[in-house]
Design an enzyme around this catalytic site. Structure first.
Site, PDB file in Angstrom:
ATOM      1  N   GLY A 156      34.786  43.571  31.938  1.00  0.00           N
ATOM      2  CA  GLY A 156      35.878  43.085  32.761  1.00  0.00           C
ATOM      3  C   GLY A 156      35.320  42.600  34.096  1.00  0.00           C
ATOM      4  N   THR A 157      36.108  42.711  35.140  1.00  0.00           N
ATOM      5  CA  THR A 157      35.688  42.234  36.457  1.00  0.00           C
ATOM      6  C   THR A 157      34.427  42.937  36.934  1.00  0.00           C
ATOM      7  OG1 THR A 157      37.984  41.771  37.033  1.00  0.00           O
ATOM      8  CG2 THR A 157      36.411  41.921  38.847  1.00  0.00           C
TER       9      THR A 157
ATOM     10  N   LEU B 210      28.908  48.991  28.813  1.00  0.00           N
ATOM     11  CA  LEU B 210      30.135  49.152  28.045  1.00  0.00           C
ATOM     12  C   LEU B 210      31.298  48.603  28.847  1.00  0.00           C
ATOM     13  CD1 LEU B 210      29.654  52.836  26.789  1.00  0.00           C
ATOM     14  CD2 LEU B 210      28.675  50.719  25.886  1.00  0.00           C
TER      15      LEU B 210
ATOM     16  N   LYS C 237      40.363  60.674  42.776  1.00  0.00           N
ATOM     17  CA  LYS C 237      39.282  60.637  43.756  1.00  0.00           C
ATOM     18  C   LYS C 237      39.259  61.922  44.593  1.00  0.00           C
ATOM     19  CE  LYS C 237      39.682  55.622  43.884  1.00  0.00           C
ATOM     20  NZ  LYS C 237      40.188  54.440  44.626  1.00  0.00           N
TER      21      LYS C 237
ATOM     22  N   VAL D 217      34.542  56.731  43.388  1.00  0.00           N
ATOM     23  CA  VAL D 217      35.283  57.027  44.619  1.00  0.00           C
ATOM     24  C   VAL D 217      34.995  55.941  45.648  1.00  0.00           C
ATOM     25  CG1 VAL D 217      35.687  58.666  46.486  1.00  0.00           C
ATOM     26  CG2 VAL D 217      35.108  59.508  44.204  1.00  0.00           C
TER      27      VAL D 217
ATOM     28  N   GLY E 196      32.223  44.900  35.098  1.00  0.00           N
ATOM     29  CA  GLY E 196      31.113  44.705  34.181  1.00  0.00           C
ATOM     30  C   GLY E 196      30.474  43.332  34.317  1.00  0.00           C
TER      31      GLY E 196
ATOM     32  N   ASP F 284      45.714  57.452  41.243  1.00  0.00           N
ATOM     33  CA  ASP F 284      44.347  56.970  41.499  1.00  0.00           C
ATOM     34  C   ASP F 284      43.705  57.772  42.628  1.00  0.00           C
ATOM     35  OD1 ASP F 284      42.259  54.528  41.401  1.00  0.00           O
ATOM     36  OD2 ASP F 284      42.788  54.890  43.492  1.00  0.00           O
TER      37      ASP F 284
ATOM     38  N   GLY G  40      37.493  46.240  44.099  1.00  0.00           N
ATOM     39  CA  GLY G  40      37.032  44.878  43.844  1.00  0.00           C
ATOM     40  C   GLY G  40      35.786  44.864  42.980  1.00  0.00           C
TER      41      GLY G  40
ATOM     42  N   GLU H 226      48.093  45.894  40.469  1.00  0.00           N
ATOM     43  CA  GLU H 226      48.103  45.556  39.051  1.00  0.00           C
ATOM     44  C   GLU H 226      49.527  45.206  38.609  1.00  0.00           C
ATOM     45  OE1 GLU H 226      45.454  45.403  37.228  1.00  0.00           O
ATOM     46  OE2 GLU H 226      43.970  46.425  38.492  1.00  0.00           O
TER      47      GLU H 226
END
Length: 446
Positions: A27-28, A24, A219, A146, A30, A215, A321, A204
């Protein structure tokens, strides 16, 4: 989270049987997951005991070019994909909370194991997701949630399952670490360092989740839940970002032998009568230059764990990344697929301890206070007495002359005290005529 429901035991498909996978999001992360599944297909077959077969990829825009994947596998109907009989494991790499929550719950309820990299989803709804996985007798994996490829989740769920963890703290956001490292190494101010991080792709277009600490707080909630066997959600984490850190703060830290880092700090706190509670917080923190975390630069992450038997452990590496995150996703996918072939389940989450959450005001900490005061006899003695009346002792006091000779710069480092007492003294100081300005207040650790 609840303990595994072993009545829903999975006997396994049998060696050599294929494992159907639905992805699902493309993007980068997936895209790298699909690429690595294809490139390493033979290796995965040996590791799992049967081949991985990509059954479909759910995307939001079918008109967009998706190199590296057969267009026949693409669909914009994620709900239909995840309930297909030939899908055994669902990989969720969409991001966000509400829509992914619906999909993940639907997949779990349909008897599909789920691998997700979605930190915000896990931090907000881990209990609900774990209960659904237990009820269906399937796996819920989230190593990539994480610090990407750094094996923090697996370490907490499995490697240290036989130990008592007392503290987990570290750098878990690459964007903020890059910005603070740039400010430290070049003398740049916050805005310039953020602009450079954006230009290089570390930040971003909307960096709010990173620079405001959200973010890292997600975590921290996950790490605290796993480490202390207690449900900690995102809203339970005290959160402060780095937007107020200035070049002057960085320079003052250097002079005192410290480095400023945005830390996620999760700890077991024992009070004077032996009662335990849990604290999870994220905020800019001064750490000594000699501490290993001080040398973690650019966008790297590092997590320290203090355990009773194992002692101090440090985990370091790329925390973000496409490829590093995909590595963690694929590690989970191999585990989930192996269980589908051979049977059984991975260790689930367990909140048996149910420790209370420490009110932030009761957390013990130390302050570094930078202020401008009237330069006259008796001011320092008066300020020291005010700290003493609050039960706060001072570790160091440093005075520097300012261009205005009627004022002096005073930098105070406290010993450990309750957060609320330190907040009270800062408020009291700010209202004094002898204190022209409190330039910054930063906590210390390490």
């Amino acid at each position: 989270m609840t303990a595994n429901n072993q009545s829903s035991f999975n006997p396994g498909k049998g060696t050599g049987e294929p494992v159907g996978v639905a992805v699902l999001g493309m993007g980068t992360v997936g895209t790298d997951v699909i690429r690595l599944m294809s490139e390493n297909a033979e290796h995965f077959t040996h590791r799992i005991g049967g081949p991985l077969e990509l059954k479909g990829v759910a995307v939001s825009d079918l008109s967009k070019e998706r190199p590296g994947v057969d267009r026949d596998l693409l669909t914009d109907d994620a709900r239909s994909l995840i309930t297909r009989d030939d899908v055994d494991v669902v990989v969720e790499v969409i991001g966000g909370i509400d829509y992914p929550r619906e999909l993940v719950l639907a997949a779990l309820n349909a008897g599909k194991s789920v691998v997700t990299a979605n930190k915000a989803l896990v931090a907000a709804h881990a209990d609900e997701l774990a209960e659904a996985a237990d009820a269906a007798g399937v796996d819920l994996y989230f190593e990539a949630a994480v610090a990407a490829a750094i094996p923090v989740v697996g370490m907490l769920r499995r490697s240290l399952a036989g130990d008592q963890i007392n503290r987990i703290f570290g750098i878990v956001n690459g964007t903020t670490n890059y910005i603070l490292d740039a400010m430290t190494s070049t003398g740049a101010d916050y805005d310039d360092a953020l602009a450079e991080a954006t230009r290089l792709g570390y930040a971003e277009a909307d960096p709010t989740a990173d620079v405001e600490g959200h973010d890292a707080a997600s975590k921290a909630a996950i790490m605290a839940s796993l480490g202390f066997h207690t449900r900690v959600k995102f809203d339970d984490v005290h959160c402060e970002g780095i937007t107020q850190i200035t070049a002057d703060d960085i320079e003052a830290a250097k002079k005192a032998g410290y480095v400023i880092k945005l830390l996620a700090i999760c700890e077991r706190i024992t009070d004077s009568v032996g009662d335990e509670s849990v604290s999870a917080r994220v905020h800019p923190t001064l750490i000594p230059e000699a501490h290993p975390l001080a040398s973690v630069n650019e966008s790297y992450n590092a997590i320290y764990v203090d355990a009773e038997a194992a002692g101090s452990l440090m985990f370091y590496g790329n925390g973000a990344g496409g490829a590093p995150t995909a590595s963690a996703v694929l590690g989970d996918l191999v585990g989930a697929a192996r269980n589908k072939v051979h049977g059984g389940r991975a260790p689930g989450e367990n909140t048996y301890a149910e420790l209370p959450l420490t009110p932030f005001g009761d957390v013990p900490t130390r302050y570094h206070i930078d202020m401008s005061v009237v330069d006259r006899a008796g001011v320092l003695a008066d300020l020291s007495a005010r700290f003493s009346r609050k039960g706060i002792s001072l570790r160091t006091v440093r005075q520097e002359e300012q261009e205005r000779h009627s004022h002096a710069r005073l930098i105070v480092v406290t010993h450990q005290a309750r957060e609320s007492d330190l907040q009270d003294i800062v408020k009291e100081l700010s209202e004094l005529d002898d204190v022209q300005e409190i330039t910054s207040v930063i906590r210390l650790d390490g």
